[in-house]
Design an enzyme around this catalytic site. Structure first.
Site, short mmCIF file in Angstrom:
data_model
loop_
_atom_site.label_atom_id
_atom_site.label_comp_id
_atom_site.label_asym_id
_atom_site.label_seq_id
_atom_site.Cartn_x
_atom_site.Cartn_y
_atom_site.Cartn_z
N GLN A 336 -1.33 3.86 -4.43
CA GLN A 336 -1.23 3.53 -6.00
C GLN A 336 -1.39 4.18 -7.18
OE1 GLN A 336 -0.06 0.20 -5.95
NE2 GLN A 336 -0.15 -0.28 -8.29
N ILE A 337 -2.52 4.98 -6.92
CA ILE A 337 -2.74 6.06 -7.87
C ILE A 337 -1.58 7.23 -8.19
CG2 ILE A 337 -4.49 7.84 -8.51
CD1 ILE A 337 -6.60 5.99 -7.67
N GLU A 363 -8.26 0.48 20.04
CA GLU A 363 -9.62 0.68 20.62
C GLU A 363 -10.43 -0.72 20.31
OE1 GLU A 363 -12.13 4.10 21.05
OE2 GLU A 363 -9.97 5.40 20.90
#
Ligand code: CAA
Length: 417
Positions: A336-337, A363
Site C-alpha cells: 500500500q505504501i 505447518e
C-alpha cells in the site's frame, strides 16, 4: 537485541552476511524461474548454516531453536522463498532428532549438517491436511521389510531432497499407535515425484506430490525402530518447527517494513516525501510495533523450547499464528505504501506479500494454531478455577413461587445495613 548471547549473535551475523551478499541479489531471479537455487544452497552450506540446529556430536553447529530462528529471520528478510527452502531441512530432520535411533542419528544428521543431503517432510496428503491423523499412505510389514503404497501432497523440497521422512499407517486398527515414520531415500524403486506445483509465492523451492508404489524399505529405516509412534514424532516435530515458520513470517515482515521505510522517504507527493504525512507515519509506526511484538514472541517461544519449559508447544503455536498474521498484514501495508508501483513485478515488494501468504497456511494453518492454544487454555483452566471461582458470583435461576429457592437466595445475600 541486548538479551542475545555471543553464540546467538554469531549465527545471526553469519546469516545476515549470506542474506545480503547472496540471497537478496538472486531473490528475483529464482522467483521468476521457479527453480531450486543451488548456488544459494551452496553458499548456505559453506557458511555452515545447514547444520545450525544439529547437535555437535552429530556434526552440526550445536545451536538451538533460537539460533535456527535467528538465521531464518535474516534469510527471510531478503527472500521468503529461500527462508523456507532453508528451514524445511530442519522440519525434515527434527523427526530424526525427536524419535530416531542412535544409528539413524549418526548416519543421517552429519550428512544433513554439511548439506551433503537435503531432506523433506511428508505428512500431508490430498485428504489429510489439518486432520493429519487421517492420512492413508500405508506401510505393510513383509518379513524384515516394509512396503509403502500411497501418495503425499505438499512435499516442500521434493525432488531436490535426497531423504524423505514419510508418515505412514502401519496399524489401521489402532487409534493411538496407527502411524509410523520411515526414512526413504531418493532413488528407491517405486518412489517418484508426481505433480510439481505452480505457486503464488515461495517459488524458488519446489512443492510436489510424492508417489509411493510398492516402495520396499528395511526395518532400519523405520524411525526409532518401533512402529506406532509416528504421530507423536510428527507432533513433537511440529512443536519444534513452528517457531521457524514464525521466524520466516518475522523476517518477511521486517524486510517489507524496511523497503517501505526507504521508499516512503524517497517518494515525493504534494512537494514532500510521503513519510512526512501522518497517515503514512501511522502505518509505519503500527507496522514496526507489530514486527517488534512478533519478534519478542518468536524469540521467547524458541527459548522456551530450548529450555524445555512447560507450555513451550502452546508458545510455539502462538508465535506461529501471531508472526505469520503479522507478516501478511505488514507486507500488505508495505505494498500500500508503495502505491501502484508496489503492485508491479519490477518492484521488490509484491513478492513479500506473495511469500507471506503461505506462512499462514503451512505447518498447521493459523486456525489449527488457535486450536492448539485454546486446547492448552482449557487444560490450564482447572488450576485457575480453584483460585478464582469463589470470586465469581453464581447465577441462580429463581423459580416463580418457589419458596425454597427464594429462601436459599435470601440466605446467600450479604446482610444489608
Ligand atoms: N507432542 C507430542 N504428542 C502430541 C502432541 C505434541 N505436541 N500433540 C498431540 N500429541 C499426541 C497426543 O498426546 C495423542 O496421543 P495418544 O493418542 O497417545 O493419547 C495423539 O498425539 C493425538 O492427539 P490429538 O487427539 O490432540 O490429535 P488430533 O487428531 O486432535 O490433532 C492437531 C491435533 C493439532 C489438529 C494436529 O492434527 C495438527 O497439528 N494438525 C496440523 C498438521 C500440520 O501442521 N500439517 C502441516 C504439515 S507440514 C507442511 O505444512 C508442509 C511443509 O513442507 C512446509
Amino acid at each position: 537485541m541486548p538479551f542475545l548471547n555471543d553464540q546467538n549473535r554469531m549465527w545471526q551475523e553469519k546469516a545476515r552476511n549470506v542474506a545480503e551478499k547472496v540471497v537478496r541479489p538472486l531473490a528475483r531471479k529464482y522467483d521468476e524461474l521457479q527453480e531450486y537455487p543451488w548456488e544459494i544452497k551452496q553458499a548456505l552450506a559453506e557458511a555452515g548454516l545447514l547444520g545450525v540446529w544439529i547437535p555437535k556430536e552429530y556434526g552440526g553447529g550445536g545451536g538451538g531453536v533460537l539460533d535456527l530462528c535467528l538465521v531464518i529471520e535474516q534469510i527471510s528478510r531478503a527472500c521468503g522463498g529461500v527462508g523456507v527452502m532453508y528451514c524445511v531441512n530442519a522440519l525434515g530432520s527434527f523427526p530424526i532428532l525427536v524419535g530416531g535411533s542412535e544409528e539413524q542419528k549418526k548416519h543421517w544428521l552429519p550428512k544433513i549438517a554439511t548439506g551433503e543431503k537435503l531432506i523433506a517432510f511428508c505428512l500431508s496428503e490430498k485428504f489429510a491436511g489439518s486432520d493429519a491423523q487421517s492420512l492413508r499412505l500405508g506401510a505393510k510389514a513383509d518379513g524384515a521389510s516394509w512396503v509403502l503404497n500411497g501418495e503425499k501432497k505438499w512435499t516442500t523440497n521434493g525432488g531436490a531432497a535426497d531423504l524423505y521422512t514419510v508418515f505412514a499407517v502401519t496399524d489401521a486398527n489402532s487409534k493411538s499407535r496407527r502411524i509410523s515414520a520411515f526414512l526413504v531415500e531418493k532413488g528407491t524403486p517405486g518412489f517418484s515425484i508426481g505433480k510439481i506445483e505452480d505457486k503464488m509465492g515461495i517459488r524458488c523451492v519446489p512443492v510436489v506430490e510424492t508417489v509411493f508404489q510398492d516402495v520396499k524399505v528395511e526395518t532400519a529405516q523405520l524411525l526409532g525402530g518401533q512402529p506406532g509412534f509416528g504421530f507423536h514424532h510428527a507432533m513433537g516435530t511440529l512443536d519444534l518447527a513452528r517457531p521457524g515458520v514464525a521466524a520466516q513470517g518475522l523476517g518477511l515482515a521486517q524486510g517489507a517494513l524496511e523497503y517501505a521505510m526507504v521508499y516512503s522517504a524517497r517518494r515525493q507527493q504534494f512537494g514532500s516525501p510521503v513519510n512526512s504525512f501522518q497517515m503514512i507515519q501511522q502505518m509505519l509506526a503500527d507496522m514496526a510495533s507489530q514486527v517488534e511484538a512478533a519478534r519478542q514472541l518468536v524469540y521467547a517461544s524458541a527459548t522456551s523450547l530450548d529450555r524445555k519449559l512447560p507450555g513451550a508447544g502452546k508458545m510455539a503455536a502462538m508465535a506461529k499464528l501471531y508472526a505469520t498474521d503479522t507478516a501478511m498484514k505488514v507486507t500488505t501495508d508495505a505494498v500500500q505504501i508503495f502505491g501502484g508501483y508496489g503492485y508491479m513485478k519490477d518492484y521488490p515488494i509484491e513478492k513479500y506479500m506473495r511469500d507471506a501468504k503461505i506462512t499462514q497456511i503451512y505447518e498447521g494453518t493459523n486456525q489449527v494454531q488457535r486450536l492448539v492454544v485454546a486446547r492448552n487454555l482449557v487444560k490450564e483452566t482447572n488450576a485457575l478455577t480453584q483460585l478464582l471461582d469463589a470470586y465469581i458470583p453464581r447465577e441462580v435461576q429463581v423459580g416463580y413461587n418457589d419458596p425454597a429457592t427464594l429462601a436459599a437466595q435470601k440466605a446467600a445475600e450479604p446482610a444489608r445495613s
